[in-house]
Design an enzyme around this catalytic site. Sequence first.
Site, PDB file in Angstrom:
ATOM      1  N   TYR A  54       1.780 -20.100   9.270  1.00  0.00           N
ATOM      2  CA  TYR A  54       2.065 -19.272  10.459  1.00  0.00           C
ATOM      3  C   TYR A  54       2.556 -20.115  11.628  1.00  0.00           C
ATOM      4  O   TYR A  54       3.377 -19.657  12.433  1.00  0.00           O
ATOM      5  CB  TYR A  54       0.834 -18.435  10.839  1.00  0.00           C
ATOM      6  N   ARG A  57       6.222 -20.433  11.110  1.00  0.00           N
ATOM      7  CA  ARG A  57       6.903 -19.163  11.416  1.00  0.00           C
ATOM      8  C   ARG A  57       6.903 -18.907  12.919  1.00  0.00           C
ATOM      9  O   ARG A  57       7.889 -18.438  13.483  1.00  0.00           O
ATOM     10  CB  ARG A  57       6.226 -18.004  10.672  1.00  0.00           C
ATOM     11  N   GLN A  87       7.138  -3.349  11.285  1.00  0.00           N
ATOM     12  CA  GLN A  87       6.294  -4.100  10.339  1.00  0.00           C
ATOM     13  C   GLN A  87       6.369  -5.593  10.681  1.00  0.00           C
ATOM     14  O   GLN A  87       5.641  -6.393  10.094  1.00  0.00           O
ATOM     15  CB  GLN A  87       6.774  -3.884   8.905  1.00  0.00           C
ATOM     16  N   ASN A  88       7.254  -5.936  11.597  1.00  0.00           N
ATOM     17  CA  ASN A  88       7.477  -7.341  11.938  1.00  0.00           C
ATOM     18  C   ASN A  88       6.416  -7.845  12.913  1.00  0.00           C
ATOM     19  O   ASN A  88       5.904  -7.080  13.732  1.00  0.00           O
ATOM     20  CB  ASN A  88       8.868  -7.525  12.553  1.00  0.00           C
ATOM     21  N   ILE A  89       6.136  -9.129  12.801  1.00  0.00           N
ATOM     22  CA  ILE A  89       5.119  -9.737  13.681  1.00  0.00           C
ATOM     23  C   ILE A  89       5.783 -10.566  14.782  1.00  0.00           C
ATOM     24  O   ILE A  89       5.103 -11.169  15.595  1.00  0.00           O
ATOM     25  CB  ILE A  89       4.140 -10.597  12.840  1.00  0.00           C
ATOM     26  N   HIS A 105       1.639  -4.447  11.508  1.00  0.00           N
ATOM     27  CA  HIS A 105       1.127  -5.620  10.767  1.00  0.00           C
ATOM     28  C   HIS A 105       0.730  -6.757  11.698  1.00  0.00           C
ATOM     29  O   HIS A 105       0.600  -7.903  11.262  1.00  0.00           O
ATOM     30  CB  HIS A 105       2.197  -6.109   9.773  1.00  0.00           C
ATOM     31  N   GLY A 171      16.259  -2.235   7.801  1.00  0.00           N
ATOM     32  CA  GLY A 171      15.873  -3.537   7.247  1.00  0.00           C
ATOM     33  C   GLY A 171      14.492  -3.618   6.660  1.00  0.00           C
ATOM     34  O   GLY A 171      13.739  -4.552   6.937  1.00  0.00           O
ATOM     35  N   THR A 172      14.159  -2.638   5.804  1.00  0.00           N
ATOM     36  CA  THR A 172      12.874  -2.709   5.128  1.00  0.00           C
ATOM     37  C   THR A 172      13.041  -2.307   3.663  1.00  0.00           C
ATOM     38  O   THR A 172      13.752  -1.369   3.351  1.00  0.00           O
ATOM     39  CB  THR A 172      11.810  -1.820   5.796  1.00  0.00           C
ATOM     40  N   SER A 173      12.326  -3.028   2.793  1.00  0.00           N
ATOM     41  CA  SER A 173      12.422  -2.717   1.357  1.00  0.00           C
ATOM     42  C   SER A 173      11.496  -1.558   0.992  1.00  0.00           C
ATOM     43  O   SER A 173      11.483  -1.104  -0.152  1.00  0.00           O
ATOM     44  CB  SER A 173      12.029  -3.962   0.550  1.00  0.00           C
TER      45      SER A 173
HETATM   46  N1  APR Z   1      20.242  -6.235   8.244  1.00  0.00           N
HETATM   47  C1  APR Z   1      19.525  -5.180   7.774  1.00  0.00           C
HETATM   48  N2  APR Z   1      18.717  -5.250   6.691  1.00  0.00           N
HETATM   49  C2  APR Z   1      18.641  -6.438   6.061  1.00  0.00           C
HETATM   50  C3  APR Z   1      19.356  -7.587   6.478  1.00  0.00           C
HETATM   51  C4  APR Z   1      20.171  -7.445   7.628  1.00  0.00           C
HETATM   52  N3  APR Z   1      20.892  -8.481   8.094  1.00  0.00           N
HETATM   53  N4  APR Z   1      19.060  -8.610   5.619  1.00  0.00           N
HETATM   54  C5  APR Z   1      18.191  -8.114   4.714  1.00  0.00           C
HETATM   55  N5  APR Z   1      17.956  -6.812   4.959  1.00  0.00           N
HETATM   56  C6  APR Z   1      17.085  -5.886   4.240  1.00  0.00           C
HETATM   57  C7  APR Z   1      16.923  -6.202   2.784  1.00  0.00           C
HETATM   58  O1  APR Z   1      17.932  -5.571   2.018  1.00  0.00           O
HETATM   59  C8  APR Z   1      15.550  -5.579   2.489  1.00  0.00           C
HETATM   60  O2  APR Z   1      15.683  -4.205   2.200  1.00  0.00           O
HETATM   61  O3  APR Z   1      15.801  -6.015   4.811  1.00  0.00           O
HETATM   62  C9  APR Z   1      14.809  -5.713   3.828  1.00  0.00           C
HETATM   63  C10 APR Z   1      13.775  -6.807   3.818  1.00  0.00           C
HETATM   64  O4  APR Z   1      12.770  -6.441   2.917  1.00  0.00           O
HETATM   65  P1  APR Z   1      11.432  -7.332   2.876  1.00  0.00           P
HETATM   66  O5  APR Z   1      11.812  -8.752   2.815  1.00  0.00           O
HETATM   67  O6  APR Z   1      10.565  -6.739   1.799  1.00  0.00           O
HETATM   68  O7  APR Z   1      10.770  -7.086   4.310  1.00  0.00           O
HETATM   69  P2  APR Z   1       9.896  -5.860   4.781  1.00  0.00           P
HETATM   70  O8  APR Z   1      10.350  -4.576   4.166  1.00  0.00           O
HETATM   71  O9  APR Z   1       9.836  -5.925   6.258  1.00  0.00           O
HETATM   72  O10 APR Z   1       8.439  -6.228   4.177  1.00  0.00           O
HETATM   73  C11 APR Z   1       7.358  -5.383   4.528  1.00  0.00           C
HETATM   74  O11 APR Z   1       5.862  -6.937   3.480  1.00  0.00           O
HETATM   75  O12 APR Z   1       5.050  -9.026   3.067  1.00  0.00           O
HETATM   76  C12 APR Z   1       4.889  -7.926   3.844  1.00  0.00           C
HETATM   77  O13 APR Z   1       3.862  -7.964   5.937  1.00  0.00           O
HETATM   78  C13 APR Z   1       5.079  -8.227   5.293  1.00  0.00           C
HETATM   79  O14 APR Z   1       5.804  -6.685   6.996  1.00  0.00           O
HETATM   80  C14 APR Z   1       6.141  -7.245   5.733  1.00  0.00           C
HETATM   81  C15 APR Z   1       6.108  -6.197   4.650  1.00  0.00           C
END
Ligand code: APR
Length: 228
Positions: A54, A57, A87-89, A105, A171-173
Amino acid sequence: MKPKIVVFTGAGVSAESGLKTFRDMGGLWHEHRLEDVASPEGWRRDPATVLRFYNERRLGVLAAQPNAAHAAIARLEEKYDVVVITQNIDDLHERAGSSQVLHVHGEILKARSSADQSRVYPMTGALIEIGDLCELGSQLRPDVVWFGENVRHLRESARHFAQADKVLAIGTSLTVWPAAGLVDHARDRAERVFVSPEQQEIPDHYRFLRGTAVEKVPPLVEAWLAQA
Ligand code: APR
């Protein structure tokens, strides 16, 4: 009364600020085992490794700048009641000017007692080291939510989604629950948009804008400001 927008973000919104995501190629979970650095068990086993993860980061967050997507999201407040649920810190939404930000989070720029999660402290230095103790004498840890710990602001966030006239997810999976389930709380008549550079699991009834946050969010915000 201003129309209400919920902006729901994941690591992708900060990618163009130079902060790593978790599951993309080169992401944090490709470099570290999350069990070792983002779980209570990992903390118990080896707190120094967790603090190192951390601290690294946190230095990255302090060196990063909000990008054009963060700035556009903040501009929405000119015409809308905007709640950012992230979800971002990192603190990039706040530094871009967003005034209502819920961190489900936790926040890397805050520390808390490892024995009492209600004792939260602003980060004075950039690092937390072994031996940095709270006033009760227990080791300080990052004020972030680890796997297996309680996510924050969940009920309040679900309520905001249910009240929103527009929902913008960026930007979230959508792989980490219960935060991922928030997108389903939007009501049927809300306009829903999902921004991601790659074809992935898009939630039902969300319009998919394929592209990065910096490419897609500013023009969408301009359009929403013009129509308000
Ligand atoms: N612009 C928009 N989206 C993007 C970009 C970008 N430049 N680059 C990557 N992405 C997308 C990817 O395609 C993916 O769908 O952002 C997403 C990132 O996914 P993760 O890495 O899984 O991040 P996230 O969804 O925030 O993870 C959720 O998982 O590990 C835990 O606590 C952690 O908050 C986090 C949570």
